[in-house]
Design a protein around this motif. Structure first.
Motif, PDB file in Angstrom:
ATOM      1  N   ALA A 280       0.864  -1.183   0.000  1.00  0.00           N
ATOM      2  CA  ALA A 280       0.000   0.000   0.000  1.00  0.00           C
ATOM      3  C   ALA A 280       0.895   1.225   0.000  1.00  0.00           C
ATOM      4  O   ALA A 280       1.934   1.244   0.662  1.00  0.00           O
ATOM      5  CB  ALA A 280      -0.920   0.028   1.225  1.00  0.00           C
TER       6      ALA A 280
ATOM      7  N   GLN B  21      -6.329  -5.202  -4.711  1.00  0.00           N
ATOM      8  CA  GLN B  21      -5.878  -3.817  -4.571  1.00  0.00           C
ATOM      9  C   GLN B  21      -6.987  -2.829  -4.931  1.00  0.00           C
ATOM     10  O   GLN B  21      -7.148  -1.796  -4.277  1.00  0.00           O
ATOM     11  CB  GLN B  21      -4.663  -3.582  -5.465  1.00  0.00           C
ATOM     12  CG  GLN B  21      -3.398  -4.279  -4.989  1.00  0.00           C
ATOM     13  CD  GLN B  21      -2.657  -3.475  -3.937  1.00  0.00           C
ATOM     14  OE1 GLN B  21      -2.266  -2.343  -4.172  1.00  0.00           O
ATOM     15  NE2 GLN B  21      -2.465  -4.064  -2.763  1.00  0.00           N
ATOM     16  N   ASP B  22      -7.767  -3.142  -5.952  1.00  0.00           N
ATOM     17  CA  ASP B  22      -8.876  -2.271  -6.330  1.00  0.00           C
ATOM     18  C   ASP B  22      -9.922  -2.202  -5.225  1.00  0.00           C
ATOM     19  O   ASP B  22     -10.428  -1.110  -4.906  1.00  0.00           O
ATOM     20  CB  ASP B  22      -9.514  -2.765  -7.621  1.00  0.00           C
ATOM     21  CG  ASP B  22     -10.625  -1.843  -8.106  1.00  0.00           C
ATOM     22  OD1 ASP B  22     -10.304  -0.763  -8.628  1.00  0.00           O
ATOM     23  OD2 ASP B  22     -11.814  -2.201  -7.948  1.00  0.00           O
TER      24      ASP B  22
ATOM     25  N   MET C 121      -8.811  -0.077  -2.361  1.00  0.00           N
ATOM     26  CA  MET C 121      -8.793   1.351  -2.686  1.00  0.00           C
ATOM     27  C   MET C 121     -10.147   2.013  -2.441  1.00  0.00           C
ATOM     28  O   MET C 121     -10.224   3.218  -2.172  1.00  0.00           O
ATOM     29  CB  MET C 121      -8.381   1.534  -4.149  1.00  0.00           C
ATOM     30  CG  MET C 121      -8.352   2.976  -4.629  1.00  0.00           C
ATOM     31  SD  MET C 121      -7.774   3.160  -6.338  1.00  0.00           S
ATOM     32  CE  MET C 121      -9.011   2.189  -7.221  1.00  0.00           C
TER      33      MET C 121
ATOM     34  N   PRO D 132      -3.430   1.943  -4.051  1.00  0.00           N
ATOM     35  CA  PRO D 132      -2.933   0.665  -4.567  1.00  0.00           C
ATOM     36  C   PRO D 132      -1.500   0.760  -5.075  1.00  0.00           C
ATOM     37  O   PRO D 132      -0.996   1.842  -5.361  1.00  0.00           O
ATOM     38  CB  PRO D 132      -3.905   0.365  -5.722  1.00  0.00           C
ATOM     39  CG  PRO D 132      -4.386   1.700  -6.161  1.00  0.00           C
ATOM     40  CD  PRO D 132      -4.446   2.547  -4.912  1.00  0.00           C
TER      41      PRO D 132
ATOM     42  N   ASN E 102      -0.516  -1.903  -7.381  1.00  0.00           N
ATOM     43  CA  ASN E 102      -0.531  -2.686  -8.618  1.00  0.00           C
ATOM     44  C   ASN E 102      -0.831  -1.752  -9.787  1.00  0.00           C
ATOM     45  O   ASN E 102      -1.860  -1.064  -9.804  1.00  0.00           O
ATOM     46  CB  ASN E 102      -1.588  -3.786  -8.518  1.00  0.00           C
ATOM     47  CG  ASN E 102      -1.571  -4.736  -9.707  1.00  0.00           C
ATOM     48  OD1 ASN E 102      -1.642  -4.319 -10.856  1.00  0.00           O
ATOM     49  ND2 ASN E 102      -1.484  -6.023  -9.425  1.00  0.00           N
TER      50      ASN E 102
ATOM     51  N   VAL F  67      -4.270  -1.262 -11.686  1.00  0.00           N
ATOM     52  CA  VAL F  67      -5.445  -0.665 -11.044  1.00  0.00           C
ATOM     53  C   VAL F  67      -5.583   0.788 -11.482  1.00  0.00           C
ATOM     54  O   VAL F  67      -4.624   1.563 -11.391  1.00  0.00           O
ATOM     55  CB  VAL F  67      -5.335  -0.752  -9.506  1.00  0.00           C
ATOM     56  CG1 VAL F  67      -6.540  -0.080  -8.846  1.00  0.00           C
ATOM     57  CG2 VAL F  67      -5.221  -2.204  -9.060  1.00  0.00           C
TER      58      VAL F  67
END
Length: 343
Positions: free
Chosen positions: A132, A284-285, A288, A296, A298, A301
């Protein structure tokens, strides 16, 4: 049938008694489990509701969480003496640097992480992956004060009277005070100029409080300015609070929270599955989104337009700090702030 187990939990309980360090709360382990340290509060809630189910669905691994703040994770691992109390650390930069110096991590095999290439590589190393991002700057109430241009504005009378101050206990507090010090002639290892400027305006400031109290003071209208991260701003905005995030003219501060596999971890393969799940685009999405508001890491995303960057690549140009230099000085800074400002 009753099974008599001589397991790691029993051994660690004895170790705790011998060393005087509490190691309570270690979950019982099954062969399909992974035990991960997690920050109490929103992190624990988010990982129980999002990460745990995703991990089980993807790989059949059950996630057991051990809620611990960073310093407690380090202490618990050191007291275990080769019998890892959990499989994975989650740490901010300061404690992460300390753990590295103490040799508490094992090297990572990136070939076991299918999502590793999606991460901002500037924050990846042989012993950690980012999970994060954090972006730190100035939060302000646009209905009460003008948008500050930078750190120096906080010391003008019209801003100081609405300012909330907090000390060096947190990563966002430490880095903000370092950046304030730089504006007035200090450096990453010299915060004396910031302390002097704070003492000059201290009679005017709206509040001096613990980090955990700042969001509440802002929500209640007792302060209208504070240094903080975008996650706090997004959370307050989600509650209907009038709040915006200002990127200082010298740049926003960026750091990442990282995960590390514990040296001598018992279930390493499941730890890799856990790490890969945490950094996957789908998880990750979800992290968020409100109410958790994680930034995120990644690259697949799509970032929300409320964040102070359009892509993760922009974080390469944000302000970062060397915690190997900061850590030895930080306890003294905390003591000085508590004595001269918070007392």
């Amino acid at each position: 049938m009753t099974r008599h187990l001589f397991n790691r939990r029993a051994v660690l309980g004895g170790a705790a008694a011998a060393t005087g360090v509490a190691l309570s709360g270690l979950p019982a382990r099954a062969s399909g489990d992974v035990i991960a340290a997690i920050y109490p509060g929103s992190w624990e809630e988010a990982f129980r509701s999002i990460v745990g189910p995703a991990l089980t669905e993807a790989s059949g691994v059950n996630l057991e969480l051990d809620p611990l703040y960073a310093v407690d994770q380090i202490a618990k691992a050191r007291a275990a003496r080769g019998l890892a109390p959990f499989d994975v650390f989650v740490l901010d930069p300061g404690p992460a640097a300390s753990g590295m110096e103490m040799g508490l991590y094992q090297p990572l095999d990136m070939s076991k992480l299918s999502n590793a290439a999606k991460l901002p590589q500037v924050f990846v190393d042989d012993f950690s992956i980012p999970v994060a991002a954090q972006v730190v700057g100035i939060a302000y109430n646009p209905t009460k004060v003008a948008k500050p241009a930078g750190w120096a504005d906080l010391f003008k009378p019209e801003f100081a009277s609405r300012l909330g101050l907090t000390g060096f206990q947190t990563t966002f507090g430490t880095t903000s005070l370092i950046e304030i010090s730089k504006i007035f002639g200090g450096s990453e290892t010299d915060v004396a100029p910031a302390m002097e400027k704070i003492k000059e305006i201290l009679p005017q400031v709206a509040a001096v409080a613990q980090p955990s109290a700042m969001a509440g003071l802002f929500q209640q209208g007792q302060i209208d300015l504070m240094y903080t991260n975008t996650q706090t701003v997004a959370t307050l905005k989600g509650r209907g609070v009038d709040i915006e995030f200002a990127v200082p003219e010298t740049g926003a501060i960026a750091f990442v929270t990282t995960m590390h596999i514990v040296k001598d971890a018992e279930n390493v393969e499941n730890a890799y599955k856990y790490l890969d799940t945490v950094i996957s685009a789908g998880v990750q999405d979800k992290l968020m989104q409100a109410p958790f508001n994680f930034i995120p890491v990644n690259g697949d995303v799509d970032l929300l337009d409320t964040l102070p960057m359009a892509s993760l690549d922009e974080m390469n140009g944000f302000v970062r700090h060397d915690w190997t230099k900061i850590n030895p000085l930080r306890p003294g800074w905390i003591e000085q702030f508590n004595r001269e400002v918070a007392a």
